[in-house]
Motif scaffolding. Sequence first.
Motif, short mmCIF file in Angstrom:
data_model
loop_
_atom_site.label_atom_id
_atom_site.label_comp_id
_atom_site.label_asym_id
_atom_site.label_seq_id
_atom_site.Cartn_x
_atom_site.Cartn_y
_atom_site.Cartn_z
N GLN A 180 -10.85 3.08 5.63
CA GLN A 180 -10.70 4.54 5.55
C GLN A 180 -11.75 5.15 4.63
OE1 GLN A 180 -9.53 6.53 2.81
NE2 GLN A 180 -9.61 4.80 1.39
N ASN A 181 -12.04 6.45 4.84
CA ASN A 181 -13.07 7.15 4.07
C ASN A 181 -12.52 8.40 3.38
OD1 ASN A 181 -15.34 5.43 4.77
ND2 ASN A 181 -15.19 6.31 6.84
N GLN A 182 -11.21 8.48 3.22
CA GLN A 182 -10.63 9.63 2.55
C GLN A 182 -10.78 9.51 1.04
OE1 GLN A 182 -6.73 10.89 4.16
NE2 GLN A 182 -6.93 9.22 5.61
N VAL A 183 -10.63 10.64 0.35
CA VAL A 183 -10.71 10.69 -1.11
C VAL A 183 -9.35 11.12 -1.65
CG1 VAL A 183 -11.83 11.80 -3.09
CG2 VAL A 183 -13.17 11.22 -1.06
N PHE A 184 -8.85 10.39 -2.65
CA PHE A 184 -7.53 10.66 -3.21
C PHE A 184 -7.61 10.87 -4.72
CE2 PHE A 184 -6.91 8.05 0.58
CZ PHE A 184 -6.02 8.83 1.30
N ASP A 185 -6.60 11.56 -5.24
CA ASP A 185 -6.48 11.74 -6.69
C ASP A 185 -5.64 10.65 -7.32
OD1 ASP A 185 -7.80 14.46 -7.08
OD2 ASP A 185 -6.32 14.93 -5.53
N VAL A 186 -4.60 10.20 -6.60
CA VAL A 186 -3.70 9.15 -7.11
C VAL A 186 -3.42 8.17 -5.98
CG1 VAL A 186 -1.47 8.63 -8.16
CG2 VAL A 186 -2.63 10.77 -8.73
N VAL A 187 -3.56 6.88 -6.27
CA VAL A 187 -3.22 5.83 -5.31
C VAL A 187 -2.11 4.98 -5.91
CG1 VAL A 187 -4.02 3.79 -4.06
CG2 VAL A 187 -5.54 5.76 -4.32
N PHE A 188 -0.97 4.91 -5.24
CA PHE A 188 0.13 4.05 -5.65
C PHE A 188 0.10 2.78 -4.81
CE2 PHE A 188 2.04 8.30 -6.57
CZ PHE A 188 2.21 8.14 -7.94
N THR A 189 -0.08 1.63 -5.46
CA THR A 189 0.04 0.36 -4.75
C THR A 189 1.40 -0.25 -5.07
OG1 THR A 189 -0.99 -0.92 -6.54
CG2 THR A 189 -2.45 -0.01 -4.84
N VAL A 215 -5.43 4.73 -10.06
CA VAL A 215 -4.82 3.66 -9.26
C VAL A 215 -3.67 3.07 -10.07
CG1 VAL A 215 -5.19 1.54 -7.97
CG2 VAL A 215 -7.06 3.18 -8.23
N ILE A 216 -2.45 3.20 -9.55
CA ILE A 216 -1.24 2.79 -10.26
C ILE A 216 -0.48 1.80 -9.39
CG2 ILE A 216 0.92 3.55 -11.33
CD1 ILE A 216 -0.38 6.35 -11.58
N ASN A 217 -0.20 0.63 -9.95
CA ASN A 217 0.61 -0.34 -9.22
C ASN A 217 2.05 -0.30 -9.72
OD1 ASN A 217 0.82 -2.74 -7.34
ND2 ASN A 217 1.57 -3.66 -9.24
N VAL A 218 2.99 -0.15 -8.80
CA VAL A 218 4.41 -0.27 -9.08
C VAL A 218 4.89 -1.51 -8.33
CG1 VAL A 218 6.68 0.82 -8.91
CG2 VAL A 218 4.65 2.22 -9.35
N GLU A 219 5.22 -2.56 -9.05
CA GLU A 219 5.55 -3.84 -8.42
C GLU A 219 6.91 -3.76 -7.74
OE1 GLU A 219 4.17 -7.62 -7.40
OE2 GLU A 219 3.15 -6.05 -8.54
N ILE A 220 6.93 -3.85 -6.41
CA ILE A 220 8.15 -3.69 -5.61
C ILE A 220 8.32 -4.90 -4.71
CG2 ILE A 220 9.36 -2.24 -3.95
CD1 ILE A 220 7.55 0.08 -4.83
N GLU A 221 9.49 -5.49 -4.70
CA GLU A 221 9.77 -6.60 -3.79
C GLU A 221 9.75 -6.10 -2.35
OE1 GLU A 221 13.10 -9.11 -4.64
OE2 GLU A 221 12.91 -8.80 -6.81
N ASP A 222 9.28 -6.97 -1.46
CA ASP A 222 9.11 -6.57 -0.06
C ASP A 222 10.39 -6.79 0.74
OD1 ASP A 222 8.03 -5.68 2.26
OD2 ASP A 222 6.65 -7.37 2.57
N ASN A 223 11.39 -5.96 0.48
CA ASN A 223 12.59 -5.92 1.31
C ASN A 223 13.03 -4.47 1.40
OD1 ASN A 223 14.70 -5.35 -0.84
ND2 ASN A 223 13.93 -7.30 -1.63
N HIS A 224 13.92 -4.19 2.32
CA HIS A 224 14.25 -2.79 2.62
C HIS A 224 14.98 -2.10 1.47
CE1 HIS A 224 12.86 -3.52 6.65
NE2 HIS A 224 13.75 -4.48 6.83
N VAL A 225 15.84 -2.81 0.76
CA VAL A 225 16.58 -2.21 -0.36
C VAL A 225 15.64 -1.86 -1.50
CG1 VAL A 225 18.38 -2.60 -2.08
CG2 VAL A 225 18.72 -3.40 0.26
#
Length: 274
Positions: A180-189, A215-225
Amino acid sequence: MSQEVKPVIHTFACPPHLRPKSSKKSPSPSSSNPGSPALGPNKSRLKFLKSPILRARSLVTPPTSPELFSLPKPKRMPEENKKLMQFCTVCASNQNRSMAAHLLLKENGFNVASFGTGSTVRLPGPAIDKPVVYQFNVPYNEMYRELSTRDTRLYTANGVLNMLDRNRRIKDHPERWQDQNQVFDVVFTCQERCFDSVCIDLLHRGAKLSRPVHVINVEIEDNHVEAAAGADAILELANMICQSPDPDTEIIEILSAWQKTHQKLPSLYQMCYF
């Protein structure tokens, strides 16, 4: 008594063309730059990053260019921040965590996009070692129809069909961050590996616009809950950022305050540049 979790905050990654020309050698993270933050519990990232982390740590000098800091920034009201700031959510396959946060931010009036950083899209299959693999350009609707035809009972039970049904109502297909080539102010990973991929990709782009991105990482487990709970936490953090009259200056204080109330979601932070 459990120890309080604090956000891991890295220093500014200065655009390459704004670095002093005399500094040809990259300083050692431990000896040459004693003021740089220690990696602490995230030392395992070194094994993944190897040479890229050395390049990242060579850019830790805060930019002092008058082009960036000589003019005062106009302070905005929260409503203006919400309309003007561009947000982005990123996970591995642009299916679960990033899309849950994408939907919640969109419903609350944010300008938001979402992406994945993996080489392919991987969905839960009939066994843990047998995922369903798609390319990023395959529409969510096509995935939904194929899997519902293949085994409706299985993919309903594991939540995949419900997830795809939600996703196809948000956008057409999963998108890859690196394309992608978009520009962002905040990226949440939503995962440390995705955080590394985004930061390294931005460094390799060369900061041609000299435009900062948080660039901010919020560590989230990969399940629906956990994806739903993580989306709520990301929404709260996005609101805190928008409520600040000068988020670029106050981002560290905002992230630290947010982390105190979300001890189960350890975070990472890095300022990069487009």
